[in-house]
Structures are given as structure tokens and as C-alpha cells.
Write an enzyme that holds these catalytic residues in place. Structure first.
Site, short mmCIF file in Angstrom:
data_model
loop_
_atom_site.label_atom_id
_atom_site.label_comp_id
_atom_site.label_asym_id
_atom_site.label_seq_id
_atom_site.Cartn_x
_atom_site.Cartn_y
_atom_site.Cartn_z
N LYS A 178 1.26 4.24 -2.99
CA LYS A 178 1.12 5.68 -2.71
C LYS A 178 2.40 6.43 -3.08
CE LYS A 178 -2.41 5.10 0.84
NZ LYS A 178 -2.67 4.71 2.22
N ASP A 219 0.85 -1.20 0.00
CA ASP A 219 0.00 0.00 0.00
C ASP A 219 0.88 1.25 0.00
OD1 ASP A 219 -2.73 1.38 0.56
OD2 ASP A 219 -1.40 2.13 2.14
#
Lengths: 350, 350
Positions: free
Chosen positions: B238, B234
Site C-alpha cells: 500500500k 500488505d
């Protein structure tokens, strides 16, 4: 919104006041050459510089900024400025300069008298009335006369921007205007005065208020009149501007509760430290009003790590919750960037 | 930039995916009625909702959002949705919905498969090709396929926005686009994954990795597949999106250095604490590349106070120095606001 100036066009800029801020802007424009311009799609041509005691220049074809900076630093005078307005007194010089210098934007960066907001307010009104956009780094006029100045800007189809009045170049007003669309701003709190924040840090380490102030002056961050910092006036002006612009408040600076550092008992700092807390001069506003006050914050509070000349602002909104901006240890270039950002905003006609 | 939709006009919105994010957006639009619309000068009309297993609705005159939310929470099904596309398989349903639902904006909020970025990428391409603006909360498609998606958006004269993919509704991309004009972004560092940040906090207090993850799941913040969080995926997605958009990098997620929390020795946390430091999963990029890594930060570092689900991002620029945004303990409403902010941005045609 009028879009008289399109991306790619030159915008002519008159700089009024050539102290730290005016010179930092000139250095930024000179050092960058066409770069900020190129990047943002607009180039800026400085067509004049007006000072109170160091001469005034008007050059419709563009001022040689490197030469002007060099001359004012070596000779204490703008180059070839002696002949302009020779018999006009200083204040009228500024007014003639505003009218006669061919410019789209007037950058107002004269020395602030925070109590009267003059002569900056007169300058800004004159420029707006002459149909020129104004970018100012001066807190006084915006804090005391925002509604009147804004009405004049609207009536004349020009803009008045002042990003660098709070947190230097950090995008406070720009963010509220552009990035919180659809949100209501419910309140804010911030650490916005560098001098008192630095002095509180130093006092926590054992310095006296006077030692701390001397250090702030040495670093060139204190207001010319230190009472503006220690009595909380600088913080009050910033709080007023934020409340007016972000929350549509109609408070005048005189209506903002003001607690400064005058007579601060060092025992209060000790007591805070012993309780694991830190004393900060907090600027805040909410539905009940606006105030500047000494507050004890726990060490886990985000503001507790705002040291020295750094600053922070938390904006409370209905939809986005709380969002905080930190500016780390800014220098004159950040203030100059705040002005440049406003110039770009005007050039883009947003 | 095309200005097909002017302030004051209705914009029709199709919501694809009706899990936590889609429902939070519906709740925001329903609860606010016309308010965010009114404030920003545009109103939004939801004309359809498409789910994978709970039915699909198309209502050109506007979906009753209160009824839809109520029905899906009580009955597990959208109201009156049974008859639409009865014999079409789930994946084709989404594609028919994108083409047939009369909408200016498709909000893509389906469940993420971070590794394949599907089916979200297919949905987004289909919507862009159909000349519809897309707002997505899905990191995968943007991290893996930004250039291709952006090219398709440009070719079709529409926009692809994704504010809520990083720091929920905090204006990261909006700020870089609108508020740092004229600056070059040199790098960034951030704490951007809530789950690992919370788990590190809990482990510092003595919990195991598994306890921490269980707590994150209980709070509803962990990704459906927890390996996405603990392996650092994750955070990598990002980091890739930020590097691509803020720094014009051409890195793929596979090229971002990835250190997760798998096998983290609690002794490392103890050692950090004993040295007065705190362990954080840092996302960063600079001129030399991009990486996600466990870093020991001193307690005076602004990021050391980012606890639990809060997040922070520092952007380093040439002119503005370093500016940091904190988002305090966001919930689903902040993610929904990130989507709404993008919808407003599209409606205003900026």
C-alpha cells in the site's frame, strides 16, 4: 457543461475585496508565479482589485500583485488607484468594477454581514448576470440564497463555487461532487467553527468565555462580530450550506436549530470532563433536520481530538459508510487555496 | 481522454474472481438494481463471471446476479457454467474469458499472491492489451508493476484504476486526482493494515499475537496468508502504491523499509502505554523515502483513536497543509464501492 476555457489558456480574474482572504490569494498567486497554473494547466491573470476604502485598480494587461500587496500594506492604498471612479460611492464602485473589469472569474471576498448577506449577494448576482464565473469565500450569500444564485449561474452559463466557505481549502464540496459518485449522502456531522472550538478548549483549561474570545481575536480567527461565533450563527450558515449542497435540503439558516455558547455554565464543562467527555459545538444534519448544538463526546470519539482551530467533518453515505475529513490548524493560505481550487475547477470546465 | 462511453449508456462488465470482493460487488449491483447506475447516469451490465474452481459464465445479454450468488453459495458452483471451456485448465480459462467475454471493463478480483503479483498481473495485461478498461482490487500488480501497466493502458487507450487497493472505498486516489489540483503532495502517513491494527489493539488489552491473529481471521479481515499482514508486506504494498501515484516515486516494494510485528515484545506495548502512548504500524513516505514501522504515538495524535479495522491517511501538501481521511470500520461493501466508484469514473470518461 460549457468548456469555453481550455487547459493552457489564461483566465482573467477580478478580485473583489482585499482583506485577509483577498490578500492571501494574491500572495499565493504572486509567490507561486506560474506554478499552480503550470501544474494544473491554466494560468491566472489578475486584471483588477476592488476595495471599499483603499482604492480600485483595473489593469487589463495584469495587476502587479507584489506591488499591490506592498503598497496596500505600507500606504494603506492600492498603487495608482486614486483616479478610478473618483466620484462614485463605494457600493456603486463595486458594481461598476464587476461590469467594467475584463474578467472571466470574479472572486468575491468582501466583508460578510452574515445576517443580511449583503453586499456580497448583490455582487454575486451582478457578476453572474454579466456572464462571469464567481468564486466566493462568503458563507452568507450561499447559505441564504443558494437556489436563486445557482439558477442565475445556470441561466447565464457560468458557475458559482464556494469551496472555502466550509473548512477553508479542504475539499468538502469537491469531494462530494467528484469522489462519492453513486453514493447517497444520508447526513453529516462536523466541528466547523474555529473560534468556539478554541474557546471551549481554553475554557476547559480554566479560561472564561471572554478570555477565550480575546485569544481568538488575537489570533485573528474570530469573526469581526464575535456574536456570529458564540451565538452559533457561523456554524448555522455552514450547516445550511452543507445540507443544501450535500443533501439537497431546502432549509434556510433560520430553520436550523441553533445552540450557541452564550451563557455556557463552566460547571457543564467540568461535569463533562469528570465523566471523561469533552464538550464540542457540533454541526449536524440527517433525515430529520439540521442543528447546531453543544454535545458531550467520549474521549474515544474521533472529534474529541479536534483541538483549537482544526476542524472535522464526517459524511454518512449509503454505500461508503462514514468517511471523515480532518483539516489540521489551517491558516489564510488554506482559505486562499480553497479559492484557487475553485478557479482551477472552473478553468478545467468540469 | 477518450469519451467512448457517454453518460446514460450501458457499460458491460466482466468479473474475474468471485471471492469476497467479487461477490460483494455483485451483491451491490444486484441489490441496487439500476440505482447507482441511475444516480451516476450510467448502468452496468455484468456479462460474465470467471472463477478458478467454481465455473465460468458468459452471458452477453447480462448475468442474473441474484441467481449466480444464490447458486455459488448453495451449490458452490455458478449456474449453468459447467459446459464452458470444459477442457481448458484454470489459468487458460481466465485468459480465454478475458478475450471472449464481451466487456468494456474487466474487474480483476482474483486471489492475491503478494510476492509474485500473479496471476493478477497477467490478467490485467491481457485485458489492457485487448483494449478493455481494468478495475482491480489487487495491490500486488499495482505495487510491483504500475509503470508497465500504466504504459500499456495508455498505449491501448484504456484506463487502469485501483481505488479499493488502499482504504477500501475511501476516495484516496480519486481525491488526490480530483480534489488537490494545483497542490504538490510532499508526503503521507497512514494506518492502512486492518489486521495489524486490530492485533495491536488486542495485544494492548493483553492478548498474544496468535490470539489476535486468530480473532482477525475469525472476522475475515486477515489476508489468506497471515505473514503478509504481520511481516508488514500488505502495508509495504500500500505504501508503494501511494508513493508511486501520489508522489511519482519510482520505489519498488523491495525498496520500502519494512518493520512488521514478528517478535514484537509485549513489554514494548506496556512501556508505550505507561508513557501515555500507543503503538501503531505506520506507513509513511516523504522526500527521503518510504517506510513501514512500529511507531509510538501520543494519545493526542489523531491516529491514536484509529481502532480495530478502521484506517486513516494524512496527506501533506504544499498549499493545503495536511489533510486527513478516516475510514470507519469498513466492510466488504466499502471495498465493492471502491470498485464501483472506479467503474463510474471510467463510464464518465474523466
Amino acid at each position: 457543461m460549457n468548456r469555453t476555457h481550455r487547459a493552457g489558456a489564461d483566465m482573467r480574474v477580478a478580485i473583489l475585496g482585499f482583506g485577509n482572504v483577498g490578500r492571501a490569494l494574491a500572495r499565493l498567486l504572486a509567490a507561486e508565479g506560474d506554478r499552480p497554473a503550470g501544474r494544473a494547466g491554466t494560468s491566472f491573470l489578475v486584471t483588477g482589485i476592488c476595495t471599499r476604502t483603499r482604492g480600485t485598480l483595473i489593469r487589463p494587461e495584469g495587476v502587479d500583485l507584489v506591488r499591490a500587496l506592498d503598497s496596500i500594506e505600507r500606504e494603506g492604498l492600492l498603487p495608482g488607484a486614486e483616479a478610478l471612479f473618483p466620484s462614485t460611492p463605494a457600493r456603486s464602485t463595486a458594481e461598476r468594477f464587476i461590469l467594467e473589469c475584463p474578467a472571466d472569474i470574479v472572486v468575491e471576498a468582501t466583508t460578510l454581514d452574515a445576517r443580511t448577506a449583503e453586499p456580497a449577494t448583490t455582487h454575486i448576482m451582478a457578476a453572474l448576470s454579466a456572464g462571469k464565473h464567481v468564486v466566493t469565500a462568503n458563507k452568507g450569500p450561499v447559505a441564504w440564497h443558494f437556489r436563486q444564485l445557482e439558477a442565475s449561474a445556470r441561466a447565464n452559463g457560468v458557475r458559482l463555487l464556494f469551496e472555502s466557505t466550509v473548512m477553508d481549502g479542504a475539499p468538502v464540496f469537491n469531494m462530494a461532487r467528484r469522489c462519492l459518485r453513486g453514493c447517497s449522502i444520508l447526513g453529516f456531522r462536523g466541528i466547523l467553527n474555529s473560534t468556539t472550538n478554541l474557546v471551549l478548549d481554553l475554557m476547559e483549561e480554566g479560561a472564561t468565555l471572554e478570555d477565550g474570545l480575546a485569544k481568538a481575536r488575537e489570533m485573528g480567527i474570530a469573526e469581526a462580530d464575535p456574536s456570529l461565533d458564540v451565538e452559533g450563527w457561523d456554524a448555522v450558515l455552514k450547516t445550511t450550506i452543507l445540507a443544501t449542497v450535500l443533501m439537497d435540503s431546502h432549509l434556510s439558516p433560520a430553520e436550523v436549530h441553533r445552540e450557541g455558547m452564550v451563557g455556557l455554565d463552566p460547571a457543564r464543562l467540568d461535569a463533562a470532563r469528570n465523566a471523561g467527555r469533552v464538550l464540542k459545538l457540533l454541526c449536524e444534519a440527517d433525515g430529520t433536520g439540521a442543528r447546531v448544538r453543544l454535545a458531550e463526546l467520549p474521549r474515544t470519539h474521533p472529534f474529541s481530538i479536534v483541538r483549537g482551530t482544526s476542524s472535522a467533518l464526517t459524511i454518512a453515505t449509503d454505500l461508503m459508510g462514514e468517511i471523515t475529513i480532518f483539516e489540521d490548524d489551517p491558516g489564510p493560505i488554506q482559505t486562499a487555496y480553497g479559492i484557487l481550487a475553485d478557479m482551477i475547477e472552473i478553468a478545467e470546465g468540469n
